[in-house]
Enzyme design. Sequence first.
Site, PDB file in Angstrom:
ATOM      1  N   HIS A   8       8.408  -9.497 -35.363  1.00  0.00           N
ATOM      2  CA  HIS A   8       7.208 -10.033 -34.703  1.00  0.00           C
ATOM      3  C   HIS A   8       6.440 -10.995 -35.618  1.00  0.00           C
ATOM      4  O   HIS A   8       5.220 -11.103 -35.539  1.00  0.00           O
ATOM      5  CB  HIS A   8       6.284  -8.902 -34.227  1.00  0.00           C
ATOM      6  CG  HIS A   8       6.907  -7.997 -33.215  1.00  0.00           C
ATOM      7  ND1 HIS A   8       6.952  -8.304 -31.870  1.00  0.00           N
ATOM      8  CD2 HIS A   8       7.532  -6.805 -33.354  1.00  0.00           C
ATOM      9  CE1 HIS A   8       7.571  -7.325 -31.226  1.00  0.00           C
ATOM     10  NE2 HIS A   8       7.940  -6.410 -32.105  1.00  0.00           N
TER      11      HIS A   8
ATOM     12  N   ASN B  38       5.769  -4.183 -25.759  1.00  0.00           N
ATOM     13  CA  ASN B  38       6.652  -5.337 -25.580  1.00  0.00           C
ATOM     14  C   ASN B  38       6.621  -5.779 -24.125  1.00  0.00           C
ATOM     15  O   ASN B  38       6.029  -5.122 -23.272  1.00  0.00           O
ATOM     16  CB  ASN B  38       8.094  -4.980 -25.964  1.00  0.00           C
ATOM     17  CG  ASN B  38       8.296  -4.824 -27.459  1.00  0.00           C
ATOM     18  OD1 ASN B  38       7.607  -5.444 -28.257  1.00  0.00           O
ATOM     19  ND2 ASN B  38       9.254  -3.992 -27.841  1.00  0.00           N
TER      20      ASN B  38
ATOM     21  N   TYR C 244       4.232   1.719 -39.254  1.00  0.00           N
ATOM     22  CA  TYR C 244       3.229   0.663 -39.098  1.00  0.00           C
ATOM     23  C   TYR C 244       2.198   0.681 -40.228  1.00  0.00           C
ATOM     24  O   TYR C 244       1.828  -0.363 -40.757  1.00  0.00           O
ATOM     25  CB  TYR C 244       2.548   0.768 -37.731  1.00  0.00           C
ATOM     26  CG  TYR C 244       3.337   0.082 -36.650  1.00  0.00           C
ATOM     27  CD1 TYR C 244       2.900  -1.102 -36.073  1.00  0.00           C
ATOM     28  CD2 TYR C 244       4.553   0.599 -36.211  1.00  0.00           C
ATOM     29  CE1 TYR C 244       3.631  -1.744 -35.091  1.00  0.00           C
ATOM     30  CE2 TYR C 244       5.294  -0.029 -35.236  1.00  0.00           C
ATOM     31  CZ  TYR C 244       4.830  -1.207 -34.672  1.00  0.00           C
ATOM     32  OH  TYR C 244       5.570  -1.844 -33.709  1.00  0.00           O
TER      33      TYR C 244
END
Length: 678
Positions: free
Chosen positions: A75, A148, A362
């Site tokens: 991304h 997404n 993350y």
Amino acid sequence: MSNEREMQNKKDQQLESFRVEDEGKKLTTNQGLKVSEDEFSLKAGERGPTLMEDFHFREKMTHFDHERIPERIVHARGFAAHGEFQVYDSMKEFTKAKFLQDPSVKTPVFVRFSTVAGSKGSAETVRDARGFATKFYTEEGNYDLVGNNIPVFFIQDAIKFPDLVHALKPEPHNEIPQAQSAHDTFWDFIANNQESAHMVMWAMSDRSIPRSFRMMEGFGVHTFRFVNEEGKAHFVKFHWKPVLGIHSLVWDEAQKIAGKDPDFHRRDLWESIENGDYPEYELGVQLISEEDEFNFDFDVLDPTKIWPEEEVPVKIIGKMTLNRNVDNVFAETEQVAFHPGHVVPGIDFTNDPLLQGRLFSYTDTQLIRLGGPNFHELPINRPVCPFHNNQRDGYGRQTINKGQVSYHKNSLAANTPQPASEEEGGYAHYQEKVEGRKVRKRSESFKDHFSQAKLFWNSMSEVEKNHIIEAFSFELGKVQSKSVQQQVVEMFAHVTSDLAKPVAEAIGANLPQSEGSSVTKSSLALSQENTIKKPDTRKVGVIIDNGFNGDEVKQVLNELQSKGIQAEFISDKLGIKKCAGGSEIEIDHTFLTGESVLFDALYVVGGKEVDPSFKDDAVYFIKEAYAHFKPIGATHVGIKWLEEQEIVEKEGVVTGTDMNIFSQNLTGAVMEHRHWNR
């Protein structure tokens, strides 16, 4: 427009304290010292060596040398905007999340769209999944919905994520190809990890080449939990439904745009917001009570499966509007840190093994990308509610914590900051009963890899099926290994021979023997042919030259603009073109700078005396737009050019002399987006 607005919400007001306007100011160092010279370094004589005491040069160069930060592993190529979310009705029955209770409350949001595979400078119209990450700045803290534009994923367990990304990224021995899945290592991974079958069907469909960020769905992918005040839980999946509908490019068009305008999607989003055409998405949820967890032919925790909308309807609960562009892409879009573990009371996790891994990854990746544990203090990441804890120090610390106490429990500060009870808004994890042996294995209910891939295929129109066949044929045609090609063909023969056989023929592989899955179900929600179709914000290229009929053009443009369609003028040269009556039109693009692939439709006007080169360029535009199934309208000399190409009577081609009828027909053709039956 976005720089001349009133403060719209709490987040905007918070960011205002960090904004700086440099225009009209004196140049200074980072220490605030005014600089008298910025073109020449300090030297010993005009031709002498540069002196180390030149602190301005050293500061300027040192900062420049350290401007870049690591890009996101996936991304990396993204663009973002600010906006607001408003719930339609209270969701109290299902969740105690406060931002989902009061229809009068507007919650600030920040949304980042992205491709997945490519580097930060790659093209935006590649075949790829798109990230759709939303940060809600709620009064209970930040909530991140990190999704997404495809509702499923390639893998079921996060431990495979490094392998997937290594296979998808450019091959390490030559760093080729960039932002593409059409290469050996990706398809070798797919063939040997067949849980990916469903996601690959989506990736080879038109969903992976969206027309615009404004015209694609978003999905939370994982199964989460809603928990209400009484402690009752429901499994939940999140959907973003674009108000403009779901629309895509065609593959040849997408490839050409990648070269003509690699910033196509971000330009579209930026311009739409600047023009006041604010993108809108409705938030929908699918809900399954915990009592019904095992009443379906899919495992609700499997991230490679959808919940078909015919079996679990989507309940529309609110709307998000993106109404402000960023002021600085690096400070906001690049430094924003999303994390699926950023939740608020009333939203909880499940045992989806892919989600569980993301809850670690993350935060871990932000530590290296943003330089340490204080990334939450960056302006774009700060919550709009106060935060108090005993986290201290580290790189880039901005908060100045007063007092001598930085631990719990304590008596010197009356045991504060102290935990809040659930009644006071403290987050309480859902009390799920958990038991079992420690094992490394896949649940039996996760082992059906082909049924929903077949469901997806069954749901496609014939046009969409052909596009999937062509996409597989293109991708596997780029694969050098005959063994990998054959493995993939045989893998998708387990889905349907209607896909595997034509692909095998296209790439010279052996025809597979399997006839595929016996699933006959389909879902209307999966085909883009069933989507909303609107003319709003469509862009029409008007091919025009001197001597055009000004009254007719004005009438047509008025009709188009009244329906929200935008017109831009294309000719052989920039400047002014005059109509037969003397009125003028300023040209926006030449044939060199404005390609047909950058427009949704063409309106071919021409002029009174058009030279051969103008006609040649116009005809090239016409042929390409026609090949991409786009609407084409023509009057006067434009009709002659269409007749020469023998396309006047084709679907989506609009001609006529009555401008009222012509304008209405052209508007209707533009609204349809594509005209496949020609």
